[in-house]
Design an enzyme around this catalytic site. Structure first.
Site, PDB file in Angstrom:
ATOM      1  N   GLY A  94       0.439 -22.629 -38.415  1.00  0.00           N
ATOM      2  CA  GLY A  94       0.598 -22.764 -36.969  1.00  0.00           C
ATOM      3  C   GLY A  94      -0.679 -23.002 -36.192  1.00  0.00           C
ATOM      4  O   GLY A  94      -0.628 -23.121 -34.969  1.00  0.00           O
TER       5      GLY A  94
ATOM      6  N   ALA B 296       0.895 -26.375 -44.288  1.00  0.00           N
ATOM      7  CA  ALA B 296       0.336 -25.570 -43.188  1.00  0.00           C
ATOM      8  C   ALA B 296      -0.999 -26.097 -42.686  1.00  0.00           C
ATOM      9  O   ALA B 296      -1.848 -26.546 -43.458  1.00  0.00           O
ATOM     10  CB  ALA B 296       0.179 -24.088 -43.561  1.00  0.00           C
ATOM     11  N   GLY B 297      -1.168 -26.014 -41.384  1.00  0.00           N
ATOM     12  CA  GLY B 297      -2.426 -26.372 -40.751  1.00  0.00           C
ATOM     13  C   GLY B 297      -2.449 -27.735 -40.085  1.00  0.00           C
ATOM     14  O   GLY B 297      -3.307 -28.000 -39.248  1.00  0.00           O
TER      15      GLY B 297
ATOM     16  N   SER C 152       5.300 -26.829 -37.311  1.00  0.00           N
ATOM     17  CA  SER C 152       4.807 -26.641 -35.943  1.00  0.00           C
ATOM     18  C   SER C 152       4.246 -27.915 -35.324  1.00  0.00           C
ATOM     19  O   SER C 152       4.442 -28.152 -34.126  1.00  0.00           O
ATOM     20  CB  SER C 152       3.711 -25.569 -35.922  1.00  0.00           C
ATOM     21  OG  SER C 152       4.182 -24.371 -36.466  1.00  0.00           O
TER      22      SER C 152
ATOM     23  N   LYS D 128      10.680 -21.640 -51.530  1.00  0.00           N
ATOM     24  CA  LYS D 128       9.292 -21.701 -51.074  1.00  0.00           C
ATOM     25  C   LYS D 128       8.803 -20.268 -50.992  1.00  0.00           C
ATOM     26  O   LYS D 128       9.255 -19.495 -50.151  1.00  0.00           O
ATOM     27  CB  LYS D 128       9.174 -22.381 -49.703  1.00  0.00           C
ATOM     28  CG  LYS D 128       7.750 -22.283 -49.145  1.00  0.00           C
ATOM     29  CD  LYS D 128       7.578 -22.884 -47.769  1.00  0.00           C
ATOM     30  CE  LYS D 128       6.251 -22.441 -47.170  1.00  0.00           C
ATOM     31  NZ  LYS D 128       6.013 -22.991 -45.833  1.00  0.00           N
TER      32      LYS D 128
END
Lengths: 83, 282
Positions: free
Chosen positions: B167, B193-194, B216, B106
């Site tokens: 995050g 993400a997000g 997260s 990644k």
């Protein structure tokens, strides 16, 4: 000329090793694991670590044949939590 | 495709490898390994991300993250988190390949630590070089359709546009761009993400993404195990919904019960009704 000991930076910290120490020896010492000459654990388990010497990756198959020299930077890395 | 067969026939195939789950759960954000293991299992993920960092002896039980993942049969995707240049990313990727015995990576090349946004220039450069060295590059990118396309052109195995900065839990800030990326890509698109909660993971799939990567949202939830299970279902639900074909949006109500045969007669013909066509359809 060879010195009795080698002074290296290992993961950013000063360490000394006996002259003639190889990458294989150093990794085995730091991990507290017995290693085979091919760079794998003697118990057959996975090590999950990699080594760079002066910012160049040393494949495990070459650990046994790579002698450390004075002043080198040795990095040993593994997997940690990350996204 | 029916819901019954979804789990067995709808695997995500990347680089010839079939992944049973379209939820990729990262390991970041939880230091408690036992809790992490429960969350990973509850998420049903078959692929997870790890960072590559200096080895330090494990205190206590001696259980390691690597051991945990091997034990549960979860495939590992090492990341290059914390790298700001293509050069740094290359060394980190090489170390990850050697340590974890996978050529999947990644690729994260970030511009600054306030936003953690990808640096597009370095990202394309690093992707090109890693592909040349035999890596399978999962490129973490902005939600820019042009950049996503460029990454595919230089050989990325998957493109991973962000919904929002890492995050933040802000969800998908630009659904239109994500949909555009997903509709034009010929490699798997992973929303990365997000994501803050389950509905956002479902939305990513409804927009046409092939998978969702999150960490997260689960690891920093008050109950990570429950949130992991929620995400698992959300991704399946979103995938099913994307394939099912949603109804068009309308401005006015359309009764789903028949008007004929009602017992209370009203002057129905005199009451204007909705169902005006073409309003807000998509």
């Amino acid at each position: 000329m060879t010195t009795a000991t080698l002074a290296l930076q290992v993961n950013g910290e000063a360490r000394t090793f006996p002259a003639g120490t190889t990458v294989l020896d150093a990794v085995g010492t730091l991990l507290g694991r017995e290693l085979r000459p091919d760079g794998r654990a003697a118990d057959g388990g996975s090590l999950g670590v990699a080594v760079a010497l002066d910012e160049v990756v040393v494949p495990r198959s070459r650990w046994a044949g790579t002698a450390l020299t004075d002043g080198q930077q040795l990095e040993i890395v593994t997997a940690v939590q990350g996204g | 495709m029916s819901a019954d067969t979804l789990a067995t026939t709808d695997a995500l195939v990347i680089d010839g490898v079939a992944l049973d789950s379209r939820l990729i759960m990262g390991t970041g954000g939880l230091t408690d390994l036992a809790m992490l293991e429960r969350a990973l299992v509850a998420s049903g993920t078959s692929l997870t991300t790890v960072a590559v960092r200096r080895y330090a002896p494990t205190p206590g039980s001696g259980d390691s993250l690597y051991g945990l993942l091997r034990r549960n049969g979860i495939r590992i995707l090492p990341n290059t988190a914390g790298c700001y240049t293509a050069r740094d990313a290359l060394l980190t990727a090489e170390l990850g390949r050697e340590a974890l015995e996978t050529d999947w990576v990644k690729l994260e090349v970030i511009a600054d630590e306030d936003t953690l946004l990808p640096d597009g220039i370095e990202l394309v450069d690093a992707t090109e070089q890693l592909v040349a060295r035999g890596f399978k590059v999962f490129a973490y990118t902005t939600d820019d359709p042009a950049l996503a396309h460029r990454l595919e052109d230089v050989g990325a195995t998957a493109v991973m546009p962000l919904g929002a900065p890492i995050g933040t839990g802000l969800g998908i800030l630009n659904p239109h761009n994500i949909e555009l990326i997903a509709s034009r890509a010929s490699v798997p698109v992973v929303l990365d993400a997000g994501i803050g909660t389950a509905s956002e993971a479902a939305l990513a799939m409804e927009l046409g993404c092939d998978a969702v990567l999150l960490a997260s949202a689960v690891t920093r939830a008050q109950d990570p195990v429950a949130m992991a299970a929620a995400m698992k279902h959300a991704v399946v639900a979103g995938r099913l919904a994307a394939g099912a074909g949603r109804i068009p949006r309308r401005r006015h109500a359309v009764a789903s019960s028949p008007m004929a045969g009602r017992i209370a007669a009203v002057e129905a013909a005199s009451i204007p009704r909705g169902d005006w066509p073409g309003v807000g359809d998509r």
